[in-house]
Design an enzyme around this catalytic site. Structure first.
Site, short mmCIF file in Angstrom:
data_model
loop_
_atom_site.label_atom_id
_atom_site.label_comp_id
_atom_site.label_asym_id
_atom_site.label_seq_id
_atom_site.Cartn_x
_atom_site.Cartn_y
_atom_site.Cartn_z
N ASP A 152 -7.98 6.59 -22.60
CA ASP A 152 -8.60 6.43 -21.22
C ASP A 152 -9.23 7.79 -20.59
O ASP A 152 -9.05 8.19 -19.19
CB ASP A 152 -7.53 5.94 -20.10
N LYS A 169 -9.80 -1.89 -23.34
CA LYS A 169 -8.58 -2.62 -23.21
C LYS A 169 -8.47 -3.14 -21.89
O LYS A 169 -8.63 -2.44 -20.91
CB LYS A 169 -7.40 -1.86 -23.58
N CYS A 219 -0.44 4.50 -19.39
CA CYS A 219 -1.26 4.12 -20.59
C CYS A 219 -0.71 4.73 -21.97
O CYS A 219 -0.85 4.13 -22.93
CB CYS A 219 -2.65 4.10 -20.50
N GLN A 249 17.36 10.88 -27.91
CA GLN A 249 18.06 10.10 -28.65
C GLN A 249 17.60 10.12 -30.07
O GLN A 249 17.35 8.88 -30.86
CB GLN A 249 18.14 8.38 -28.15
#
Ligand code: C5J
Length: 221
Positions: free
Chosen positions: A24, A129, A162, A202
């Site tokens: 984008d 999209k 996005c 993580q």
């Protein structure tokens, strides 16, 4: 195999399966008078990454790798615009309304185009999209499988909307994703920082992060 020095640990990839997705980088998010500005954002921050995204694109072009550009936009008849998205917020101008660069976030209007410095070259894929995530109501997954891509570098705007949504969608579909930390940005600096921390925490729960130089070094190695 090649390796990008990345967080939380090196990103190993086979160049044959690596692609770039630039999210984008449209005038509507980056230039005054577009959709991003209509929401009250200072769009000048996002324009600052254009030269870095350009370097990343050039590196992938030199290496002959797959490049996909996405554009968040809707059909002129708004048939792919959910009312929930159209009505969200209290902007003066909404999606489909006429602004200085044409109708906001509408395919074919000036604002929906990618900024000229990053214009797609022939052979590169341009994917429109309707959602924040690039997999939502598109054939992106088929494109990636068809091209036998496994490793994806993501860049573009905005980091926490996005870019992150697409990265999470790709991660859940089994792709190994790395975000180019200096080739993405947010209207909110703290959100960018937090997003990169979330992605890489993580043990890389959503993927990896690395600056453009590290990515280009690995491509050139
Ligand atoms: C937003 C995007 N922020 N491309 N779109 O509405 O991140």
């Amino acid at each position: 195999m090649k390796q990008i020095q990345a967080a939380p640990y090196p990103f190993d990839f086979d160049p044959a399966t690596l692609g770039l997705i630039v999210i984008d980088m449209q005038r509507d998010f980056i230039e005054p008078g577009g959709f991003g500005a209509s929401l009250g954002n200072d769009v000048s921050r996002l324009g600052a990454i254009v030269p870095i995204v350009q370097q990343l694109l050039e590196g992938f072009r030199r290496s002959g790798l797959t490049i996909i550009h996405t554009r968040e936009c809707h059909r002129p008849d708004l048939s792919d615009l959910p009312l929930s998205k159209q009505n969200r917020g209290a902007a003066d101008l909404r999606i489909g309304d006429v602004g200085p660069m044409g109708r906001l976030l509408i395919a074919g209007e000036q604002g929906a185009e990618i900024v000229p410095a990053l214009a797609p070259k022939s052979g590169e894929i341009v994917l429109d999209k309707p959602g924040k995530g690039a997999f939502c109501r598109t054939n992106l997954e088929e494109i990636l499988l068809d091209k036998k891509l496994q490793h994806l570098v993501l860049a573009g705007v905005t980091t926490e909307v996005c870019v992150q949504t697409t990265m999470r969608e790709a991660n859940d579909r089994g792709f190994d994703c790395l975000v180019a930390t200096d080739a993405t940005d947010s209207y909110f600096p703290a959100f960018k920082t937090a997003t990169i921390e979330m992605i890489t925490a993580q043990g890389g729960i959503v993927g990896w992060a690395a600056p453009t130089n590290n990515i280009l070094e690995a491509l050139n190695a």
